[in-house]
Design an enzyme around this catalytic site. Structure first.
Site, PDB file in Angstrom:
ATOM      1  N   ASP A 249      12.760 -11.592  -0.488  1.00  0.00           N
ATOM      2  CA  ASP A 249      12.103 -11.423   0.925  1.00  0.00           C
ATOM      3  C   ASP A 249      13.545 -10.560   1.549  1.00  0.00           C
ATOM      4  O   ASP A 249      14.656 -10.957   1.464  1.00  0.00           O
ATOM      5  CB  ASP A 249      11.996 -12.848   1.685  1.00  0.00           C
ATOM      6  N   VAL A 250      12.813  -9.470   2.312  1.00  0.00           N
ATOM      7  CA  VAL A 250      14.033  -8.487   2.834  1.00  0.00           C
ATOM      8  C   VAL A 250      14.907  -9.658   4.045  1.00  0.00           C
ATOM      9  O   VAL A 250      15.998  -8.966   4.140  1.00  0.00           O
ATOM     10  CB  VAL A 250      13.471  -7.489   3.889  1.00  0.00           C
TER      11      VAL A 250
ATOM     12  N   GLN B  81      26.090   3.470  16.712  1.00  0.00           N
ATOM     13  CA  GLN B  81      27.281   2.662  16.608  1.00  0.00           C
ATOM     14  C   GLN B  81      27.848   2.960  15.347  1.00  0.00           C
ATOM     15  O   GLN B  81      29.299   2.815  15.278  1.00  0.00           O
ATOM     16  CB  GLN B  81      27.060   1.037  16.737  1.00  0.00           C
TER      17      GLN B  81
ATOM     18  N   LYS C 285       7.990  -3.782  15.656  1.00  0.00           N
ATOM     19  CA  LYS C 285       8.432  -2.372  15.591  1.00  0.00           C
ATOM     20  C   LYS C 285       9.167  -1.976  16.505  1.00  0.00           C
ATOM     21  O   LYS C 285      10.076  -0.961  16.292  1.00  0.00           O
ATOM     22  CB  LYS C 285       7.068  -1.737  15.244  1.00  0.00           C
TER      23      LYS C 285
ATOM     24  N   LEU D  29       9.587  -0.716   4.561  1.00  0.00           N
ATOM     25  CA  LEU D  29       8.292  -0.682   4.710  1.00  0.00           C
ATOM     26  C   LEU D  29       7.774  -2.407   4.845  1.00  0.00           C
ATOM     27  O   LEU D  29       6.670  -2.540   5.078  1.00  0.00           O
ATOM     28  CB  LEU D  29       7.415  -0.155   3.718  1.00  0.00           C
TER      29      LEU D  29
ATOM     30  N   SER E 161       6.487  -5.510   5.639  1.00  0.00           N
ATOM     31  CA  SER E 161       6.099  -6.058   6.873  1.00  0.00           C
ATOM     32  C   SER E 161       4.620  -6.260   6.603  1.00  0.00           C
ATOM     33  O   SER E 161       3.912  -5.632   6.009  1.00  0.00           O
ATOM     34  CB  SER E 161       6.177  -5.169   8.217  1.00  0.00           C
TER      35      SER E 161
ATOM     36  N   PHE F 222       0.917  -1.227  -0.026  1.00  0.00           N
ATOM     37  CA  PHE F 222       0.112   0.022  -0.017  1.00  0.00           C
ATOM     38  C   PHE F 222       0.839   1.381  -0.052  1.00  0.00           C
ATOM     39  O   PHE F 222       0.925   1.953  -1.049  1.00  0.00           O
ATOM     40  CB  PHE F 222      -0.862   0.001   1.009  1.00  0.00           C
TER      41      PHE F 222
ATOM     42  N   TYR G 139       3.861  -7.936  16.057  1.00  0.00           N
ATOM     43  CA  TYR G 139       3.843  -6.633  15.211  1.00  0.00           C
ATOM     44  C   TYR G 139       4.558  -5.486  16.372  1.00  0.00           C
ATOM     45  O   TYR G 139       5.383  -4.713  15.840  1.00  0.00           O
ATOM     46  CB  TYR G 139       2.512  -6.277  14.963  1.00  0.00           C
TER      47      TYR G 139
ATOM     48  N   ASP H  85      10.051  -6.816  -2.888  1.00  0.00           N
ATOM     49  CA  ASP H  85       8.707  -7.072  -2.212  1.00  0.00           C
ATOM     50  C   ASP H  85       8.828  -8.628  -2.410  1.00  0.00           C
ATOM     51  O   ASP H  85       8.964  -9.395  -3.475  1.00  0.00           O
ATOM     52  CB  ASP H  85       7.748  -6.535  -2.837  1.00  0.00           C
TER      53      ASP H  85
END
Ligand code: UDP
Length: 342
Positions: free
Chosen positions: A88-89, A193, A180, A104, A106, A43, A176, A63
């Protein structure tokens, strides 16, 4: 409505909103830059891809299509410098040269992420680590898409960024909420760091065209509109006295881009939300009225772990990025209703 007419209408609504966003941001920090957008066909991610590509950024849209839909960015494929990568991230292994990273990726919908708690927690832990590491190697600026859910079920209203939150680490939403919170902590750790320039946006219930209405993925606004349009019951959880502060997508995306473009905001968290608080029952009644629907409002049990109130304190965003949402709930709903009528 015929398909041809409605798809033109859909384009018109999105086009007008893109013009409004472009008119409300300084394109300078983005022009000629390369950005990686994780969750780029979801979205908010797809709106960011649209704006950036129109103002002259080159985009890598990453994505895994677990909740994002490729149609959201189909029109960008083949345009100057746009690249789509199905990945996949959490296992992202390439090291492209980038100037900016928008993280973004998730699952955002409560019913859906509670069915996939491990993937949800890891997209914000391992996924955030991958994105921050990429930014570190490139000396790139990072936007991390955090959420009002870091406050859990808050006790202070309006809720300022300094509020620490009331979160149950073992609650139904913890994958979630804590995901986050950990993502934010990791952003701060990379900043402290390694000096990575990070911006943490706490988004409050964004809605608008491209918000999924279907099944477990459905968020309340798009779900109510679809229920009203199809004449099905509008499903209000509990007595509908719980509140949310809904922010129209054009406003949310403007806030995100003003925040990333700002030169003084490193390692800051910012509420990106509307300070119009509304009851869910009011939302159901308003959607029903605007759609002209004869649907019945049906009350279902209040889900465990759901939150009673959500209202951002927007003083910091006014001061820091000179930004406030401009779209009233009624106007945003009218636009979303038109768009969903396809
Ligand atoms: N909600 C509802 N009916 C639905 C879906 C959601 O009454 O069919 C309520 C839900 O209980 C919550 C609010 O709407 O209080 C917002 O839900 P959403 O899933 O959009 O996201 P949340 O803000 O809870 O993360």
């Amino acid at each position: 409505m015929k398909l041809g007419v409605s798809s033109k209408l859909m384009d018109t609504i999105i086009r007008e909103d893109l013009e409004q966003i472009k008119g409300s941001i300084d394109p300078g920090p983005f022009q000629g830059k390369r950005a990686l957008v994780s969750g780029g066909s979801g979205f908010l991610g797809s709106w960011i891809c649209d704006v950036l590509s129109q103002i002259g950024s080159k985009i890598i849209c990453v994505d895994n299509l677990s909740t994002g839909v490729v149609e959201n960015v189909e029109h960008l494929k083949g345009t100057n410098g746009f690249e789509f990568e199905k990945a996949d991230v959490c296992t992202y292994s390439r090291s492209p040269k980038v100037d900016m990273v928008f993280h973004l990726a998730s699952r955002p919908a409560p019913e859906d992420y509670q069915k996939h708690p491990v993937e949800t927690a890891l997209a914000n832990a391992t996924g955030t680590d991958k994105m921050l590491d990429l930014a570190r190697k490139n000396d790139a600026r990072v936007f991390y898409s955090s959420s009002s859910e870091v406050y859990g079920d808050p006790e202070i209203f309006p809720t300022p960024e300094s509020y620490e939150g009331k979160v149950d680490p073992l609650g139904p939403r913890s994958c979630y909420e804590e995901g986050k919170r950990f993502g934010e902590a990791l952003c701060k750790a990379y900043h402290d760091q390694y000096g990575v320039d990070v911006r943490i946006g706490r988004l409050f219930n964004s809605y608008g065209p491209r918000l999924r209405p279907d099944g477990l993925y459905g968020r309340v606004v798009s779900r109510f509109i679809m229920q009203a349009q199809s004449g099905h019951d509008i499903t209000v959880f509990g007595d509908g006295s719980q509140t949310r502060s809904f922010c129209y997508v054009a406003d949310s995306v403007t806030g995100i881009l003003r925040f990333l473009g700002n030169n003084r905001a490193s390692a800051e968290a910012l509420n990106i939300g509307n300070d119009e608080e509304r009851k869910i029952l009011y939302l159901a009644e308003t959607v029903k009225k605007l759609v002209g629907s004869s649907s019945t409002i049906r009350f279902l049990p209040f889900p465990k772990g759901d939150h009673r109130r959500r209202l951002p304190d927007v003083q910091k965003s006014i001061k820091q990025i000179d930004w406030l949402p401009r779209t009233t709930l009624e106007d945003g709903l009218r636009r979303t209703i038109l768009w969903l009528k396809k």
